[in-house]
Design a protein around this motif. Sequence first.
Motif, PDB file in Angstrom:
ATOM      1  N   GLY A 145      -2.996 -20.225 -53.594  1.00  0.00           N
ATOM      2  CA  GLY A 145      -2.375 -20.358 -52.283  1.00  0.00           C
ATOM      3  C   GLY A 145      -1.319 -21.435 -52.219  1.00  0.00           C
ATOM      4  N   ASN A 157       1.303 -21.164 -49.481  1.00  0.00           N
ATOM      5  CA  ASN A 157       0.814 -21.530 -48.146  1.00  0.00           C
ATOM      6  C   ASN A 157       0.738 -23.043 -47.975  1.00  0.00           C
ATOM      7  OD1 ASN A 157       0.473 -18.812 -47.415  1.00  0.00           O
ATOM      8  ND2 ASN A 157      -1.576 -18.749 -48.332  1.00  0.00           N
ATOM      9  N   ASP A 203     -10.137 -18.209 -42.331  1.00  0.00           N
ATOM     10  CA  ASP A 203      -8.864 -17.526 -42.566  1.00  0.00           C
ATOM     11  C   ASP A 203      -9.003 -16.029 -42.282  1.00  0.00           C
ATOM     12  OD1 ASP A 203      -6.516 -16.309 -44.041  1.00  0.00           O
ATOM     13  OD2 ASP A 203      -6.194 -18.424 -44.532  1.00  0.00           O
ATOM     14  N   LEU A 204      -8.047 -15.463 -41.590  1.00  0.00           N
ATOM     15  CA  LEU A 204      -8.117 -14.060 -41.190  1.00  0.00           C
ATOM     16  C   LEU A 204      -7.693 -13.100 -42.299  1.00  0.00           C
ATOM     17  CD1 LEU A 204      -6.667 -14.314 -37.554  1.00  0.00           C
ATOM     18  CD2 LEU A 204      -9.062 -14.276 -38.272  1.00  0.00           C
ATOM     19  N   ARG A 205      -7.087 -13.609 -43.358  1.00  0.00           N
ATOM     20  CA  ARG A 205      -6.671 -12.743 -44.453  1.00  0.00           C
ATOM     21  C   ARG A 205      -7.854 -12.483 -45.381  1.00  0.00           C
ATOM     22  NH1 ARG A 205      -2.021 -16.816 -46.110  1.00  0.00           N
ATOM     23  NH2 ARG A 205      -3.777 -18.140 -45.484  1.00  0.00           N
ATOM     24  N   PRO A 206      -8.265 -11.233 -45.546  1.00  0.00           N
ATOM     25  CA  PRO A 206      -9.455 -10.913 -46.350  1.00  0.00           C
ATOM     26  C   PRO A 206      -9.404 -11.439 -47.773  1.00  0.00           C
ATOM     27  CG  PRO A 206      -8.765  -9.006 -45.087  1.00  0.00           C
ATOM     28  CD  PRO A 206      -7.670 -10.034 -44.936  1.00  0.00           C
ATOM     29  N   ASP A 207      -8.219 -11.355 -48.426  1.00  0.00           N
ATOM     30  CA  ASP A 207      -8.132 -11.782 -49.820  1.00  0.00           C
ATOM     31  C   ASP A 207      -8.285 -13.285 -49.966  1.00  0.00           C
ATOM     32  OD1 ASP A 207      -5.661 -12.065 -48.487  1.00  0.00           O
ATOM     33  OD2 ASP A 207      -4.600 -12.235 -50.394  1.00  0.00           O
ATOM     34  N   VAL A 208      -7.905 -14.032 -48.917  1.00  0.00           N
ATOM     35  CA  VAL A 208      -8.097 -15.483 -48.931  1.00  0.00           C
ATOM     36  C   VAL A 208      -9.539 -15.822 -48.587  1.00  0.00           C
ATOM     37  CG1 VAL A 208      -7.435 -17.673 -47.858  1.00  0.00           C
ATOM     38  CG2 VAL A 208      -5.690 -15.943 -48.355  1.00  0.00           C
ATOM     39  N   ARG A 209     -10.050 -15.193 -47.563  1.00  0.00           N
ATOM     40  CA  ARG A 209     -11.406 -15.493 -47.096  1.00  0.00           C
ATOM     41  C   ARG A 209     -12.451 -15.222 -48.174  1.00  0.00           C
ATOM     42  NH1 ARG A 209     -11.218 -12.646 -42.899  1.00  0.00           N
ATOM     43  NH2 ARG A 209     -12.465 -10.861 -43.573  1.00  0.00           N
TER      44      ARG A 209
END
Length: 241
Positions: free
Chosen positions: A17, A20, A213-219
Amino acid sequence: MEIAYENRVVAFIDILGFKNHINATACDLKYRAKIFSIMNYLKMIEEENYKGTYSLSDLGKEVSVFSDSVVISYPLNYRGGVPGIMLDIVYLQNTLLNEGILTRGGISIGDIIHKGNIVFGPAMIQAYTYESTCAKYPRVYVGGEVIQFGYNNPAPQNSKEYEMNFINRLLRIDPVDKIVFIDYLNQMEEFDEGRYEVFKENVDQTIRNGIQDLRPDVREKYEWLKTYFTYVFGLNKPAPN
């Protein structure tokens, strides 16, 4: 001039990340200072290898930092390089995680040219492939060829049995996908009591923030880290003396 490959054990480590993190520095002066400090730490690792008090460059160790990536390698004729590179990664991963930075990587063995910031060769490609396709989560994948070489080539002062046990202590097999990775959280003896407790609190907070975090790949990466963290610190282990 003939340029010859050298057999080395090589680790490729990447900050997850990173884009980000950089974006967050645009309007947050405190976060900008934090990222600067982290990048300065990575540069210090590189410089310490060549100019520091405990430099191992005379033994053939090489360290290169490229923006959000770190490459570390040891020549295979330096017996003890396999556990050495594993310990390097333990320190690197835990230092960055203490600052809320997740890392992922791979370790391989083979032909490579690594001289300062010049790094290329099949072993480098393999380490990068391990990082990008096998590691998946904030962990460093260790190729089976690396482990086997470490077992069979102990440091001169160690017996084969001792070296095997030492290497095994630094590794963990993920119970879900059977990936072998550096067991970086489970190295309590590398902390004094005060730092250990602060480290646990910092990692716990990093996980709590990341899971939102709302992003599945990050979460999913933080959910994996939560499972690993719970396994290590949920065993009611006492803090090290």
